[in-house]
Scaffold this motif. Structure first.
Motif, PDB file in Angstrom:
ATOM      1  N   ARG A   1      12.895  28.900  -7.508  1.00  0.00           N
ATOM      2  CA  ARG A   1      11.476  28.702  -7.799  1.00  0.00           C
ATOM      3  C   ARG A   1      11.283  28.072  -9.160  1.00  0.00           C
ATOM      4  O   ARG A   1      10.505  27.128  -9.327  1.00  0.00           O
ATOM      5  CB  ARG A   1      10.754  30.053  -7.739  1.00  0.00           C
ATOM      6  N   GLY A   2      11.964  28.605 -10.167  1.00  0.00           N
ATOM      7  CA  GLY A   2      11.829  28.057 -11.503  1.00  0.00           C
ATOM      8  C   GLY A   2      12.370  26.642 -11.600  1.00  0.00           C
ATOM      9  O   GLY A   2      11.846  25.816 -12.343  1.00  0.00           O
ATOM     10  N   LEU A   3      13.420  26.351 -10.833  1.00  0.00           N
ATOM     11  CA  LEU A   3      14.034  25.027 -10.867  1.00  0.00           C
ATOM     12  C   LEU A   3      13.169  23.981 -10.178  1.00  0.00           C
ATOM     13  O   LEU A   3      12.934  22.891 -10.714  1.00  0.00           O
ATOM     14  CB  LEU A   3      15.410  25.083 -10.203  1.00  0.00           C
ATOM     15  N   THR A   4      12.684  24.290  -8.971  1.00  0.00           N
ATOM     16  CA  THR A   4      12.010  23.282  -8.150  1.00  0.00           C
ATOM     17  C   THR A   4      10.502  23.437  -8.086  1.00  0.00           C
ATOM     18  O   THR A   4       9.796  22.484  -7.749  1.00  0.00           O
ATOM     19  CB  THR A   4      12.552  23.324  -6.710  1.00  0.00           C
ATOM     20  N   GLY A   5       9.969  24.650  -8.351  1.00  0.00           N
ATOM     21  CA  GLY A   5       8.538  24.891  -8.213  1.00  0.00           C
ATOM     22  C   GLY A   5       8.165  25.458  -6.864  1.00  0.00           C
ATOM     23  O   GLY A   5       6.988  25.681  -6.578  1.00  0.00           O
ATOM     24  N   PHE A   6       9.132  25.717  -6.018  1.00  0.00           N
ATOM     25  CA  PHE A   6       8.883  26.314  -4.707  1.00  0.00           C
ATOM     26  C   PHE A   6      10.199  26.923  -4.229  1.00  0.00           C
ATOM     27  O   PHE A   6      11.204  26.923  -4.955  1.00  0.00           O
ATOM     28  CB  PHE A   6       8.401  25.253  -3.706  1.00  0.00           C
ATOM     29  N   GLY A   7      10.185  27.446  -3.014  1.00  0.00           N
ATOM     30  CA  GLY A   7      11.426  27.897  -2.398  1.00  0.00           C
ATOM     31  C   GLY A   7      11.643  29.391  -2.410  1.00  0.00           C
ATOM     32  O   GLY A   7      12.527  29.893  -1.715  1.00  0.00           O
TER      33      GLY A   7
ATOM     34  N   TYR B   1       3.041  16.975  -2.621  1.00  0.00           N
ATOM     35  CA  TYR B   1       3.105  16.752  -4.067  1.00  0.00           C
ATOM     36  C   TYR B   1       4.401  16.077  -4.500  1.00  0.00           C
ATOM     37  O   TYR B   1       4.370  15.094  -5.255  1.00  0.00           O
ATOM     38  CB  TYR B   1       2.940  18.090  -4.802  1.00  0.00           C
ATOM     39  N   ALA B   2       5.552  16.593  -4.048  1.00  0.00           N
ATOM     40  CA  ALA B   2       6.826  16.041  -4.519  1.00  0.00           C
ATOM     41  C   ALA B   2       7.079  14.642  -3.976  1.00  0.00           C
ATOM     42  O   ALA B   2       7.910  13.910  -4.523  1.00  0.00           O
ATOM     43  CB  ALA B   2       7.973  16.978  -4.120  1.00  0.00           C
ATOM     44  N   GLY B   3       6.383  14.263  -2.905  1.00  0.00           N
ATOM     45  CA  GLY B   3       6.551  12.926  -2.351  1.00  0.00           C
ATOM     46  C   GLY B   3       5.703  11.873  -3.036  1.00  0.00           C
ATOM     47  O   GLY B   3       5.716  10.702  -2.620  1.00  0.00           O
ATOM     48  N   ARG B   4       4.962  12.249  -4.058  1.00  0.00           N
ATOM     49  CA  ARG B   4       4.107  11.313  -4.777  1.00  0.00           C
ATOM     50  C   ARG B   4       4.609  11.106  -6.208  1.00  0.00           C
ATOM     51  O   ARG B   4       5.329  11.944  -6.745  1.00  0.00           O
ATOM     52  CB  ARG B   4       2.665  11.830  -4.810  1.00  0.00           C
ATOM     53  N   ALA B   5       4.227   9.997  -6.801  1.00  0.00           N
ATOM     54  CA  ALA B   5       4.642   9.675  -8.169  1.00  0.00           C
ATOM     55  C   ALA B   5       3.751  10.420  -9.154  1.00  0.00           C
ATOM     56  O   ALA B   5       2.826   9.854  -9.748  1.00  0.00           O
ATOM     57  CB  ALA B   5       4.574   8.171  -8.403  1.00  0.00           C
TER      58      ALA B   5
ATOM     59  N   ILE C   1       3.303  18.550 -10.455  1.00  0.00           N
ATOM     60  CA  ILE C   1       3.797  18.909  -9.117  1.00  0.00           C
ATOM     61  C   ILE C   1       4.069  20.396  -9.038  1.00  0.00           C
ATOM     62  O   ILE C   1       3.604  21.089  -8.124  1.00  0.00           O
ATOM     63  CB  ILE C   1       5.067  18.105  -8.789  1.00  0.00           C
ATOM     64  N   LYS C   2       4.834  20.911  -9.995  1.00  0.00           N
ATOM     65  CA  LYS C   2       5.226  22.319  -9.947  1.00  0.00           C
ATOM     66  C   LYS C   2       4.018  23.236 -10.100  1.00  0.00           C
ATOM     67  O   LYS C   2       3.872  24.221  -9.367  1.00  0.00           O
ATOM     68  CB  LYS C   2       6.260  22.604 -11.036  1.00  0.00           C
ATOM     69  N   ALA C   3       3.129  22.925 -11.049  1.00  0.00           N
ATOM     70  CA  ALA C   3       1.966  23.782 -11.275  1.00  0.00           C
ATOM     71  C   ALA C   3       1.049  23.800 -10.050  1.00  0.00           C
ATOM     72  O   ALA C   3       0.531  24.859  -9.667  1.00  0.00           O
ATOM     73  CB  ALA C   3       1.201  23.313 -12.505  1.00  0.00           C
ATOM     74  N   SER C   4       0.852  22.636  -9.422  1.00  0.00           N
ATOM     75  CA  SER C   4      -0.029  22.561  -8.251  1.00  0.00           C
ATOM     76  C   SER C   4       0.537  23.397  -7.099  1.00  0.00           C
ATOM     77  O   SER C   4      -0.190  24.157  -6.448  1.00  0.00           O
ATOM     78  CB  SER C   4      -0.195  21.105  -7.820  1.00  0.00           C
ATOM     79  N   MET C   5       1.837  23.250  -6.842  1.00  0.00           N
ATOM     80  CA  MET C   5       2.449  24.007  -5.750  1.00  0.00           C
ATOM     81  C   MET C   5       2.400  25.507  -6.022  1.00  0.00           C
ATOM     82  O   MET C   5       2.047  26.308  -5.143  1.00  0.00           O
ATOM     83  CB  MET C   5       3.895  23.545  -5.545  1.00  0.00           C
ATOM     84  N   LEU C   6       2.731  25.904  -7.237  1.00  0.00           N
ATOM     85  CA  LEU C   6       2.782  27.332  -7.545  1.00  0.00           C
ATOM     86  C   LEU C   6       1.400  27.966  -7.549  1.00  0.00           C
ATOM     87  O   LEU C   6       1.250  29.147  -7.187  1.00  0.00           O
ATOM     88  CB  LEU C   6       3.473  27.540  -8.896  1.00  0.00           C
ATOM     89  N   LEU C   7       0.374  27.206  -7.940  1.00  0.00           N
ATOM     90  CA  LEU C   7      -0.986  27.736  -7.863  1.00  0.00           C
ATOM     91  C   LEU C   7      -1.364  28.017  -6.405  1.00  0.00           C
ATOM     92  O   LEU C   7      -1.925  29.079  -6.087  1.00  0.00           O
ATOM     93  CB  LEU C   7      -1.973  26.753  -8.485  1.00  0.00           C
ATOM     94  N   ILE C   8      -1.036  27.081  -5.522  1.00  0.00           N
ATOM     95  CA  ILE C   8      -1.319  27.268  -4.092  1.00  0.00           C
ATOM     96  C   ILE C   8      -0.555  28.467  -3.550  1.00  0.00           C
ATOM     97  O   ILE C   8      -1.107  29.291  -2.802  1.00  0.00           O
ATOM     98  CB  ILE C   8      -0.957  25.994  -3.309  1.00  0.00           C
ATOM     99  N   PHE C   9       0.709  28.604  -3.931  1.00  0.00           N
ATOM    100  CA  PHE C   9       1.504  29.712  -3.416  1.00  0.00           C
ATOM    101  C   PHE C   9       0.994  31.063  -3.914  1.00  0.00           C
ATOM    102  O   PHE C   9       1.123  32.076  -3.224  1.00  0.00           O
ATOM    103  CB  PHE C   9       2.973  29.524  -3.806  1.00  0.00           C
ATOM    104  N   THR C  10       0.406  31.079  -5.104  1.00  0.00           N
ATOM    105  CA  THR C  10      -0.174  32.328  -5.609  1.00  0.00           C
ATOM    106  C   THR C  10      -1.381  32.729  -4.768  1.00  0.00           C
ATOM    107  O   THR C  10      -1.527  33.905  -4.382  1.00  0.00           O
ATOM    108  CB  THR C  10      -0.580  32.163  -7.091  1.00  0.00           C
TER     109      THR C  10
END
Length: 247
Positions: free
Chosen positions: A26-32, A158-162, A168-177
């Motif tokens: 999670r800390g490395l990739t922002g998800f998982g 997110y990760a598929g965009r520039a 990317i990480k903050a957006s994904m982790l906010l959604i996962f929260t």
């Protein structure tokens, strides 16, 4: 020998080891974390308990980072989060209405499609249209209720965009929260949120924080191509794991 809430020493050891590894990713990739943690927990705990415990941990660690996630995330994360909250209960209803084999097939197909999507050439950083953004939120919410794994639809979005890695990480982790909160609220409504699971999550929180800090430290030292390769490997591993469970 039973310890906390009726869990044995072996179950606790397996859960702690899985939590350390999953939080590092999670800390490395922002998800998982949910993708990796829930299936391993389900080997030592009842599946429902594994999903609820995974949601407890995701919410707790998300709350510790909430100010940063709010500051650094893209505005689309709020739209997706809202759709996740609305769709999560329907995922649980769908899970109850389908058999285990159908559930495994759906999970495998979504995980594999997310892996294929991350292999496509990177798109521009522009926010996709409302229809795509809303669809990502709905599917993520259904996956949250169905399998406790909101990540597969969100990561390629997110990760598929520039975009900057921080965004990317903050957006994904906010959604996962938000997804974890929605999953726990639904579990409470269904009478599945037990006090012993919440206490177990509090016991595991220091391990989660340590693993997440280590992963974040490594993430800050690697190049963007290496980081994106790590994202692809985690998604690929999740897809292979889902296909293996299906077979």
């Amino acid at each position: 020998m039973e310890l906390i809430g009726g869990f044995t020493a072996l179950q606790i050891a397996v859960a702690l080891a899985a939590a350390l590894g999953a939080s590092f990713v999670r800390g490395l990739t922002g998800f998982g974390m949910a993708i990796l943690l829930v299936p391993i927990l389900a080997l030592a705990l009842p599946p429902v308990a594994a999903v609820v415990l995974g949601n407890c941990l995701s919410l707790l660690i998300g709350l510790t980072e909430l100010p940063r996630l709010v500051r650094d995330s893209e505005r689309s994360a709020w739209t997706i989060s809202a759709m996740v909250v609305l769709a999560t209960p329907f995922g649980l209803v769908a899970l109850a209405a389908t058999g285990a084999d159908v559930a495994r097939l759906v999970i495998a197909l979504i995980a594999f499609s997310a892996f294929l999507a991350i292999l496509l050439p990177r798109r521009s950083g522009a926010v996709p249209g409302r229809l795509v953004t809303g669809a990502v939120g709905v599917v993520s919410g259904l996956m949250t209720g169905y399998a406790g794994m909101p990540g597969p639809p969100v990561v390629p979005y997110y990760a598929g965009r520039a975009l900057p890695r921080v965004t990317i990480k903050a957006s994904m982790l906010l959604i996962f929260t938000f997804a974890a909160a929605a999953g726990l609220a639904t579990a409470w409504w269904l009478g599945l949120l037990r006090l012993d699971l919440a206490l177990f999550a509090l016991l595991m929180l220091p391990v989660i924080l340590i693993g997440n800090r280590l992963g974040t430290s490594v993430s800050g030292r690697i190049s963007d191509p290496v980081w994106r390769a790590a994202v692809g490997l985690v998604l690929g591993g999740a897809a292979l794991g889902a296909l293996a469970r299906l077979l």
